[in-house]
Design an enzyme around this catalytic site. Structure first.
Site, PDB file in Angstrom:
ATOM      1  N   ASN A 288      25.536  24.741 -44.702  1.00 46.07           N
ATOM      2  CA  ASN A 288      24.736  24.504 -43.498  1.00 46.07           C
ATOM      3  C   ASN A 288      23.533  23.617 -43.796  1.00 46.07           C
ATOM      4  O   ASN A 288      22.908  23.744 -44.846  1.00 46.07           O
ATOM      5  CB  ASN A 288      24.278  25.834 -42.903  1.00 46.07           C
TER       6      ASN A 288
ATOM      7  N   HIS B 267      25.377  20.430 -48.542  1.00 43.87           N
ATOM      8  CA  HIS B 267      25.524  19.265 -47.663  1.00 43.87           C
ATOM      9  C   HIS B 267      24.179  18.710 -47.175  1.00 43.87           C
ATOM     10  O   HIS B 267      24.139  18.010 -46.169  1.00 43.87           O
ATOM     11  CB  HIS B 267      26.429  19.631 -46.471  1.00 43.87           C
TER      12      HIS B 267
ATOM     13  N   ARG C 221      20.469  17.230 -33.018  1.00 43.51           N
ATOM     14  CA  ARG C 221      20.711  18.443 -33.807  1.00 43.51           C
ATOM     15  C   ARG C 221      19.413  18.964 -34.419  1.00 43.51           C
ATOM     16  O   ARG C 221      19.204  20.167 -34.525  1.00 43.51           O
ATOM     17  CB  ARG C 221      21.749  18.157 -34.888  1.00 43.51           C
TER      18      ARG C 221
ATOM     19  N   GLY D 179      31.483  32.995 -42.534  1.00 44.22           N
ATOM     20  CA  GLY D 179      31.433  31.989 -41.476  1.00 44.22           C
ATOM     21  C   GLY D 179      31.856  30.601 -41.866  1.00 44.22           C
ATOM     22  O   GLY D 179      31.221  29.630 -41.441  1.00 44.22           O
ATOM     23  N   THR D 180      32.942  30.474 -42.616  1.00 45.99           N
ATOM     24  CA  THR D 180      33.436  29.114 -42.902  1.00 45.99           C
ATOM     25  C   THR D 180      34.948  29.059 -42.728  1.00 45.99           C
ATOM     26  O   THR D 180      35.656  30.005 -43.080  1.00 45.99           O
ATOM     27  CB  THR D 180      33.045  28.631 -44.320  1.00 45.99           C
TER      28      THR D 180
HETATM   29  N1  APR Z   1      30.135  34.980 -37.481  1.00 48.56           N
HETATM   30  C1  APR Z   1      30.882  34.615 -38.540  1.00 48.56           C
HETATM   31  N2  APR Z   1      31.736  33.571 -38.513  1.00 48.56           N
HETATM   32  C2  APR Z   1      31.824  32.876 -37.370  1.00 48.56           C
HETATM   33  C3  APR Z   1      31.085  33.195 -36.209  1.00 48.56           C
HETATM   34  C4  APR Z   1      30.193  34.308 -36.307  1.00 48.56           C
HETATM   35  N3  APR Z   1      29.441  34.707 -35.268  1.00 48.56           N
HETATM   36  N4  APR Z   1      31.390  32.318 -35.234  1.00 48.56           N
HETATM   37  C5  APR Z   1      32.287  31.473 -35.763  1.00 48.56           C
HETATM   38  N5  APR Z   1      32.567  31.800 -37.044  1.00 48.56           N
HETATM   39  C6  APR Z   1      33.477  31.151 -37.999  1.00 48.56           C
HETATM   40  C7  APR Z   1      34.730  30.525 -37.387  1.00 48.56           C
HETATM   41  O1  APR Z   1      35.748  31.493 -37.206  1.00 48.56           O
HETATM   42  C8  APR Z   1      35.096  29.489 -38.462  1.00 48.56           C
HETATM   43  O2  APR Z   1      35.921  30.056 -39.457  1.00 48.56           O
HETATM   44  O3  APR Z   1      32.786  30.075 -38.593  1.00 48.56           O
HETATM   45  C9  APR Z   1      33.722  29.133 -39.075  1.00 48.56           C
HETATM   46  C10 APR Z   1      33.241  27.752 -38.690  1.00 48.56           C
HETATM   47  O4  APR Z   1      34.076  26.782 -39.259  1.00 48.56           O
HETATM   48  P1  APR Z   1      33.701  25.233 -39.206  1.00 48.56           P
HETATM   49  O5  APR Z   1      33.277  24.877 -37.838  1.00 48.56           O
HETATM   50  O6  APR Z   1      34.823  24.476 -39.815  1.00 48.56           O
HETATM   51  O7  APR Z   1      32.386  25.146 -40.125  1.00 48.56           O
HETATM   52  P2  APR Z   1      32.263  25.064 -41.713  1.00 48.56           P
HETATM   53  O8  APR Z   1      33.341  25.831 -42.397  1.00 48.56           O
HETATM   54  O9  APR Z   1      30.861  25.386 -42.068  1.00 48.56           O
HETATM   55  O10 APR Z   1      32.512  23.513 -41.955  1.00 48.56           O
HETATM   56  C11 APR Z   1      32.342  22.979 -43.243  1.00 48.56           C
HETATM   57  O11 APR Z   1      32.506  20.797 -42.328  1.00 48.56           O
HETATM   58  O12 APR Z   1      32.096  18.941 -40.978  1.00 48.56           O
HETATM   59  C12 APR Z   1      31.634  19.827 -41.809  1.00 48.56           C
HETATM   60  O13 APR Z   1      29.809  19.241 -43.066  1.00 48.56           O
HETATM   61  C13 APR Z   1      30.249  20.144 -42.077  1.00 48.56           C
HETATM   62  O14 APR Z   1      29.339  21.801 -43.548  1.00 48.56           O
HETATM   63  C14 APR Z   1      30.331  21.553 -42.588  1.00 48.56           C
HETATM   64  C15 APR Z   1      31.728  21.619 -43.176  1.00 48.56           C
END
Ligand code: APR
Length: 241
Positions: A88, A105, A57, A184-185
């Site tokens: 992130n 994180h 990564r 984006g979460t």
């Molecule tokens: N623009 C905006 N959002 C997007 C895009 C994009 N181009 N592509 C994907 N997404 C969104 C998805 O729809 C989803 O809702 O990003 C989100 C990603 O979700 P996760 O993969 O669950 O990531 P995240 O919410 O950051 O996870 C939280 O979980 O395991 C962990 O520690 C890790 O910090 C991370 C935490």
């Protein structure tokens, strides 16, 4: 007049830079078991596997570049008082020029002693020390803490570990925030996802995500679009207002 703007981001912010997300169909947790590569138990069982996961990564992140969403946030911070709170572990906001970034994180390009004092005391059965540093090459099993000789691990928060929530700072932020933007979460991982509630009273709230978790977005104006598309548009309107 300058506004206080808090931007809370997840993996989707960096997705268009080529950094994989976690819970989508091609996400990291589809191909790796969390307990193997992102937990204290995984580290105890097979540290080489954990380091290999983070090494890949880290190498990947070095090849990625900030995308228009990171750049728009950097532009916004020239006009307003912007605080980024991110889940992130990449440095793409910083590389875009954003100064005020709180990594809930940790960061992929930081390392620390496996017995670092910020790890909960119940795990520090041997000793604890304060060694942390940045890395320019992936961490290996041969790397040893210069303070105590223990192994060195990524300075990221694993499942089962405490997130440094800085409650006093957060309280102050909540009271002074004019605009809150989530981007984006999937809002599935706590305590980070709880910030959507913590900032409930913010006068203006926006959320950018092609698949927004609408059940936790009451009171948000939602843009169900990609970050690189919606963030520059939102930033333009905030700079203009
Ligand atoms: N623009 C905006 N959002 C997007 C895009 C994009 N181009 N592509 C994907 N997404 C969104 C998805 O729809 C989803 O809702 O990003 C989100 C990603 O979700 P996760 O993969 O669950 O990531 P995240 O919410 O950051 O996870 C939280 O979980 O395991 C962990 O520690 C890790 O910090 C991370 C935490």
């Amino acid at each position: 007049m300058k506004k206080r703007i808090v931007i809370f981001s997840g993996a989707g912010l960096s997705a268009e830079s080529g950094v994989p997300t976690f819970r989508e169909s091609d996400g990291l947790w589809e191909t790796h078991r969390i307990e193997d590569v992102a937990s204290p138990e995984g580290w105890a069982k097979d540290a080489a596997l954990v380091l290999d996961f983070y090494a890949k990564r880290f190498q990947k992140m070095k090849t990625c570049l900030p995308n228009p969403a990171h750049e728009a946030i950097a532009e916004l911070s020239k006009h307003h008082n912007v605080v980024c709170i991110t889940q992130n572990i990449d440095d793409l906001l910083e590389r875009a020029g954003v100064k005020n970034v709180w990594h809930l994180h940790g960061r992929i390009d930081w390392k620390k002693c496996e017995f670092h004092e910020d790890i909960p005391a119940y795990r520090n059965d041997l000793f604890c020390c304060s060694y942390k540093d940045t890395i320019s090459n992936p961490i290996t099993l041969e790397d040893k803490c210069p303070q105590c000789g223990a192994r060195v691990r990524p300075d990221v928060v694993w499942f089962g570990e405490a997130v440094n929530m800085q409650h006093d700072y957060l309280e102050d932020l909540v009271e002074t925030t004019d605009v809150f933007i989530g981007v984006g979460t999937s809002a599935k991982v706590y305590p980070a996802a709880g910030l959507l509630n913590v900032f409930e009273q913010a006068p203006e709230k926006y959320f950018i995500d092609p698949k927004p978790a609408r059940e936790v977005l009451a009171g948000f104006k939602v843009f169900d679009k990609k970050a690189s598309e919606a963030m520059p548009t939102l930033v333009k309107s905030l700079i203009g207002s």
